[in-house]
Design a protein around this motif. Structure first.
Motif, PDB file in Angstrom:
ATOM      1  N   PRO A 249       0.824  -1.210   0.000  1.00 15.74           N
ATOM      2  CA  PRO A 249       0.000   0.000   0.000  1.00 15.74           C
ATOM      3  C   PRO A 249       0.855   1.255   0.000  1.00 15.74           C
ATOM      4  CG  PRO A 249       0.032  -1.000   2.164  1.00 15.74           C
ATOM      5  CD  PRO A 249       0.735  -1.954   1.251  1.00 15.74           C
ATOM      6  N   LEU A 250       0.206   2.392  -0.241  1.00 18.51           N
ATOM      7  CA  LEU A 250       0.940   3.642  -0.411  1.00 18.51           C
ATOM      8  C   LEU A 250       1.778   3.990   0.807  1.00 18.51           C
ATOM      9  CD1 LEU A 250       1.535   6.094  -2.165  1.00 18.51           C
ATOM     10  CD2 LEU A 250      -0.454   7.216  -1.142  1.00 18.51           C
ATOM     11  N   TRP A 251       1.223   3.843   2.016  1.00 14.89           N
ATOM     12  CA  TRP A 251       1.988   4.208   3.212  1.00 14.89           C
ATOM     13  C   TRP A 251       3.279   3.401   3.306  1.00 14.89           C
ATOM     14  CZ3 TRP A 251       2.884   0.190   6.501  1.00 14.89           C
ATOM     15  CH2 TRP A 251       1.982  -0.887   6.482  1.00 14.89           C
ATOM     16  N   ASN A 252       3.251   2.168   2.845  1.00 18.28           N
ATOM     17  CA  ASN A 252       4.434   1.315   2.875  1.00 18.28           C
ATOM     18  C   ASN A 252       5.406   1.723   1.776  1.00 18.28           C
ATOM     19  OD1 ASN A 252       6.206  -0.769   3.370  1.00 18.28           O
ATOM     20  ND2 ASN A 252       4.607  -2.307   3.593  1.00 18.28           N
ATOM     21  N   GLN A 253       4.882   2.032   0.607  1.00 17.57           N
ATOM     22  CA  GLN A 253       5.754   2.425  -0.499  1.00 17.57           C
ATOM     23  C   GLN A 253       6.562   3.677  -0.182  1.00 17.57           C
ATOM     24  OE1 GLN A 253       5.152   1.870  -4.663  1.00 17.57           O
ATOM     25  NE2 GLN A 253       2.952   1.653  -4.332  1.00 17.57           N
ATOM     26  N   VAL A 254       5.974   4.596   0.563  1.00 18.29           N
ATOM     27  CA  VAL A 254       6.695   5.830   0.887  1.00 18.29           C
ATOM     28  C   VAL A 254       7.516   5.673   2.163  1.00 18.29           C
ATOM     29  CG1 VAL A 254       5.063   7.302  -0.333  1.00 18.29           C
ATOM     30  CG2 VAL A 254       4.740   6.868   2.109  1.00 18.29           C
ATOM     31  N   GLY A 255       7.667   4.432   2.631  1.00 15.67           N
ATOM     32  CA  GLY A 255       8.588   4.138   3.721  1.00 15.67           C
ATOM     33  C   GLY A 255       8.108   4.550   5.088  1.00 15.67           C
ATOM     34  N   LYS A 256       6.786   4.656   5.286  1.00 17.24           N
ATOM     35  CA  LYS A 256       6.254   5.088   6.576  1.00 17.24           C
ATOM     36  C   LYS A 256       5.631   3.921   7.323  1.00 17.24           C
ATOM     37  CE  LYS A 256       7.933   8.866   5.646  1.00 17.24           C
ATOM     38  NZ  LYS A 256       9.193   9.235   6.317  1.00 17.24           N
ATOM     39  N   LYS A 257       5.552   4.077   8.633  1.00 16.62           N
ATOM     40  CA  LYS A 257       5.068   3.010   9.499  1.00 16.62           C
ATOM     41  C   LYS A 257       3.738   3.351  10.166  1.00 16.62           C
ATOM     42  CE  LYS A 257       8.644   0.365   8.841  1.00 16.62           C
ATOM     43  NZ  LYS A 257       8.505  -0.910   8.098  1.00 16.62           N
ATOM     44  N   ARG A 258       3.106   4.439   9.750  1.00 22.20           N
ATOM     45  CA  ARG A 258       1.830   4.790  10.374  1.00 22.20           C
ATOM     46  C   ARG A 258       1.061   5.751   9.471  1.00 22.20           C
ATOM     47  NH1 ARG A 258       5.832   7.247  13.043  1.00 22.20           N
ATOM     48  NH2 ARG A 258       5.923   5.566  14.573  1.00 22.20           N
ATOM     49  N   PHE A 259      -0.258   5.710   9.619  1.00 23.71           N
ATOM     50  CA  PHE A 259      -1.104   6.747   9.032  1.00 23.71           C
ATOM     51  C   PHE A 259      -2.285   6.960   9.976  1.00 23.71           C
ATOM     52  CE2 PHE A 259      -3.055   2.909   7.273  1.00 23.71           C
ATOM     53  CZ  PHE A 259      -4.416   3.161   7.381  1.00 23.71           C
ATOM     54  N   SER A 260      -2.929   8.100   9.850  1.00 21.52           N
ATOM     55  CA  SER A 260      -4.061   8.402  10.715  1.00 21.52           C
ATOM     56  C   SER A 260      -5.047   9.300   9.992  1.00 21.52           C
ATOM     57  CB  SER A 260      -3.585   9.077  12.015  1.00 21.52           C
ATOM     58  OG  SER A 260      -3.137  10.394  11.760  1.00 21.52           O
ATOM     59  N   TYR A 261      -6.234   9.395  10.561  1.00 18.76           N
ATOM     60  CA  TYR A 261      -7.259  10.283  10.014  1.00 18.76           C
ATOM     61  C   TYR A 261      -8.213  10.666  11.125  1.00 18.76           C
ATOM     62  CZ  TYR A 261      -9.751   5.807   9.871  1.00 18.76           C
ATOM     63  OH  TYR A 261     -10.286   4.582  10.204  1.00 18.76           O
ATOM     64  N   PHE A 262      -8.916  11.778  10.947  1.00 18.98           N
ATOM     65  CA  PHE A 262     -10.085  12.060  11.766  1.00 18.98           C
ATOM     66  C   PHE A 262     -11.186  12.581  10.861  1.00 18.98           C
ATOM     67  CE2 PHE A 262      -7.700  16.080  12.317  1.00 18.98           C
ATOM     68  CZ  PHE A 262      -8.664  17.022  12.007  1.00 18.98           C
ATOM     69  N   LEU A 263     -12.415  12.208  11.210  1.00 22.80           N
ATOM     70  CA  LEU A 263     -13.573  12.442  10.369  1.00 22.80           C
ATOM     71  C   LEU A 263     -14.585  13.287  11.133  1.00 22.80           C
ATOM     72  CD1 LEU A 263     -14.001   8.729   9.234  1.00 22.80           C
ATOM     73  CD2 LEU A 263     -12.537  10.481   8.217  1.00 22.80           C
ATOM     74  N   CYS A 264     -14.986  14.397  10.538  1.00 24.44           N
ATOM     75  CA  CYS A 264     -15.939  15.300  11.175  1.00 24.44           C
ATOM     76  C   CYS A 264     -17.308  15.177  10.508  1.00 24.44           C
ATOM     77  CB  CYS A 264     -15.457  16.738  11.088  1.00 24.44           C
ATOM     78  SG  CYS A 264     -13.872  17.015  11.905  1.00 24.44           S
ATOM     79  N   THR A 265     -18.353  15.354  11.301  1.00 21.95           N
ATOM     80  CA  THR A 265     -19.703  15.241  10.762  1.00 21.95           C
ATOM     81  C   THR A 265     -20.254  16.564  10.255  1.00 21.95           C
ATOM     82  OG1 THR A 265     -20.577  15.513  13.000  1.00 21.95           O
ATOM     83  CG2 THR A 265     -20.309  13.262  12.190  1.00 21.95           C
ATOM     84  N   SER A 266     -19.737  17.671  10.751  1.00 18.53           N
ATOM     85  CA  SER A 266     -20.265  18.969  10.363  1.00 18.53           C
ATOM     86  C   SER A 266     -19.920  19.290   8.918  1.00 18.53           C
ATOM     87  CB  SER A 266     -19.707  20.064  11.268  1.00 18.53           C
ATOM     88  OG  SER A 266     -20.040  21.346  10.774  1.00 18.53           O
ATOM     89  N   GLU A 267     -20.838  19.941   8.261  1.00 22.27           N
ATOM     90  CA  GLU A 267     -20.608  20.352   6.878  1.00 22.27           C
ATOM     91  C   GLU A 267     -19.717  21.582   6.783  1.00 22.27           C
ATOM     92  OE1 GLU A 267     -24.389  20.837   5.052  1.00 22.27           O
ATOM     93  OE2 GLU A 267     -25.067  18.808   5.555  1.00 22.27           O
ATOM     94  N   HIS A 268     -19.330  22.135   7.916  1.00 23.36           N
ATOM     95  CA  HIS A 268     -18.568  23.387   7.914  1.00 23.36           C
ATOM     96  C   HIS A 268     -17.227  23.251   8.638  1.00 23.36           C
ATOM     97  CE1 HIS A 268     -22.191  25.175   6.306  1.00 23.36           C
ATOM     98  NE2 HIS A 268     -22.864  24.658   7.314  1.00 23.36           N
ATOM     99  N   THR A 269     -16.773  22.035   8.850  1.00 19.86           N
ATOM    100  CA  THR A 269     -15.470  21.810   9.471  1.00 19.86           C
ATOM    101  C   THR A 269     -14.655  20.845   8.624  1.00 19.86           C
ATOM    102  OG1 THR A 269     -16.454  20.069  10.845  1.00 19.86           O
ATOM    103  CG2 THR A 269     -16.241  22.248  11.833  1.00 19.86           C
ATOM    104  N   ASN A 270     -13.381  20.702   8.975  1.00 23.22           N
ATOM    105  CA  ASN A 270     -12.453  19.930   8.158  1.00 23.22           C
ATOM    106  C   ASN A 270     -12.163  18.555   8.749  1.00 23.22           C
ATOM    107  OD1 ASN A 270     -11.952  21.979   6.209  1.00 23.22           O
ATOM    108  ND2 ASN A 270     -10.669  23.034   7.700  1.00 23.22           N
ATOM    109  N   SER A 271     -11.909  17.598   7.880  1.00 23.31           N
ATOM    110  CA  SER A 271     -11.380  16.299   8.262  1.00 23.31           C
ATOM    111  C   SER A 271      -9.993  16.179   7.656  1.00 23.31           C
ATOM    112  CB  SER A 271     -12.281  15.178   7.749  1.00 23.31           C
ATOM    113  OG  SER A 271     -13.585  15.293   8.279  1.00 23.31           O
ATOM    114  N   LYS A 272      -9.169  15.290   8.211  1.00 20.03           N
ATOM    115  CA  LYS A 272      -7.790  15.178   7.740  1.00 20.03           C
ATOM    116  C   LYS A 272      -7.310  13.739   7.695  1.00 20.03           C
ATOM    117  CE  LYS A 272      -6.214  19.754   9.266  1.00 20.03           C
ATOM    118  NZ  LYS A 272      -5.228  20.520  10.067  1.00 20.03           N
ATOM    119  N   LEU A 273      -6.364  13.517   6.813  1.00 20.03           N
ATOM    120  CA  LEU A 273      -5.641  12.254   6.716  1.00 20.03           C
ATOM    121  C   LEU A 273      -4.155  12.563   6.797  1.00 20.03           C
ATOM    122  CD1 LEU A 273      -5.236   9.191   5.867  1.00 20.03           C
ATOM    123  CD2 LEU A 273      -5.236  10.046   3.514  1.00 20.03           C
TER     124      LEU A 273
END
Length: 461
Positions: A249-273
């Motif tokens: 997978p991509l995270w492995n190809q770029v030599g990383k050992k972790r990924f994370s995300y947070f998901l927001c329900t509001s239509e006016h706020t941001n989520s991130k990966l």
């Protein structure tokens, strides 16, 4: 590729997806900021869409996910190697699925952009990243050009039988390293193509870009039975799944050992990966449970031991022995039938104390969602319960916005009975999750650790 059925179910909402602005947190970590698809700030704002339409899409996507996972021949495992740094990508949000905008290829000294950007559906249950390429026949509709791989100066083909080819020789496409993918039930959507080495480019937080060469990329040449509309903007899949011994997978190809995300329900706020150092989680609120292997090699599994409703344990020990996946490709959580039946009873008992009885098939109004468990919504009612997933060593307390879909005349529980137990996206909102592969006790069969903590989605943006 695990969520392609949900992609097919929700593709009509692609025009409502939103662009995402990239930012970096930590040294060269992928950080993806998203705008809610239903926000008027989104350049893909679809106008007014009813809550019923949103709920129907979630239900259809969940059912399609199950069709895919439990009635499909999975793609062959694949592998590769690369030594690169972290990346940053822009993303947009479609329904309850995330789309990353990634630049592909290298096209100097032509005027205009030196890369061609494409939107990829992000999937934690898929190991292969692929895009539809020029010369495909048949093809699914795509608003922009299919990737012109032969014109890219960074395109590197891999001959069939080459030791660096990550797939078996029987999957060769013509005389090149190839892949074959099939999704869902007949007529099954499928993709066949070549695996190439290519450069992927991601925006940085300094208004520049960062490029990573010689990454494996699937180049799709035969796309059958994809029911995409002509206005389709999705060019392929961004794979973040775990997979088998030959996957990459991509995270492995770029030599990383972790990924994370947070998901927001509001239509006016941001989520991130995040991918890389920005995915680290520390602090007193951070909880951790082991990541495990399961029956589907691309999915991430956890040890779910019991469920509580408003702090009342349901006694479900042993109900999840076949495994519990945590999956961004599944909109609504599913529980195996015996566990679902007990959870259903628990919610009915909770609402009974307020003299609220569930709709039955005869009493349910037509404008109530087709979810199994819905209640009338009394005027002014606000005594919603929490639901807790008791994992090994950690409790995920899901607040009411991640459990209930509420309308003028209904309160529906966003759960379904299914052939397996999966924690879906709706129940993951307002938390940050980190998949850390440097943690975990390999002697106990752990492949990493899932860390999580409540996430403040911040003020409207």
């Amino acid at each position: 590729m695990a969520f392609m059925e949900t992609l097919l179910s929700l593709i009509s909402l692609l025009s409502s997806a939103l662009l995402l602005h990239a930012a970096v947190e930590g040294p060269k970590a992928i950080t993806l900021r998203l705008i809610h698809p239903f926000s008027p700030h989104s350049p893909f704002y679809p106008g007014n869409i009813t809550n019923m339409e949103k709920i129907d899409l979630l239900i259809q996507g969940t059912e399609a996910r199950m069709d895919h996972l439990f009635s499909t021949k999975r793609e062959e495992n694949w592998n590769g190697s690369s030594e690169v740094d972290d990346i940053v990508a822009p993303m947009k949000y479609t329904g309850f699925y995330y789309v990353a905008q990634v630049g592909i290829g290298s096209f100097p000294p032509l005027p205009g952009p030196k890369v061609i950007p494409y939107f990829f559906m992000m999937d934690t249950g898929s190991e292969l990243t692929w895009v539809q390429c020029e010369g495909c026949d048949p093809c699914f509709p795509l608003q922009q050009q299919n990737f012109p791989y032969k014109r890219s100066q960074s395109y590197k083909p891999i001959p069939c039988g080459d030791p660096t080819c990550p797939t078996p020789k029987q999957d060769c496409f013509q005389s090149f390293c190839g892949f074959r993918i099939s999704y869902g039930e007949s007529p099954s959507p499928s993709a066949v193509g070549e695996i190439i080495r290519e450069t992927l480019t991601f925006p940085s937080d300094f208004r520049g870009t960062e490029s990573y060469s010689t990454l494996f990329l699937g180049c799709g040449f035969q796309s059958r039975n994809f029911r995409f509309p002509q206005q389709n903007q999705i060019g392929g899949i961004l794979g973040l799944g775990f997979g088998g011994p030959r996957t990459f997978p991509l995270w492995n190809q770029v030599g990383k050992k972790r990924f994370s995300y947070f998901l927001c329900t509001s239509e006016h706020t941001n989520s991130k990966l995040y991918i890389g150092e920005g995915a680290k989680m520390v602090g007193p609120q951070v909880l951790s449970t082991p990541l495990l292997r399961g029956s589907k090699p691309t999915l991430y599994y956890v040890d779910l031991q019991d469920i509580s409703i408003q702090n009342v344990r349901l006694g479900l020990q042993g109900s999840f022995s076949s495994g519990t996946a945590i999956d961004t490709g599944c909109p609504i959580s599913l529980l195996v039938s015996n566990a679902y039946a007990r959870v259903r009873i628990g919610f009915v008992q909770y609402f009974t104390q307020f003299h609220i009885q569930p709709y039955d098939n005869g009493s349910k109004p037509k404008d109530v969602p087709i979810l199994d468990l819905c209640f009338p919504n009394p005027s002014g009612f606000n005594r919603y319960p929490t639901m807790t997933f008791h994992f090994k060593g950690a409790d995920l307390v899901v607040q009411p916005p991640g459990i209930f879909m509420v309308g003028r005349n209904y309160i529906c529980v966003a759960l379904k009975s299914g052939p397996a137990t999966m924690i879906g996206v709706f129940q993951q909102t307002n938390y940050k999750f980190s998949y850390d592969f440097e943690l975990g006790d390999r002697r106990r069969g752990e492949v990493g650790a899932l860390l999580f903590a409540p996430q403040d989605c911040g003020s409207p943006s």
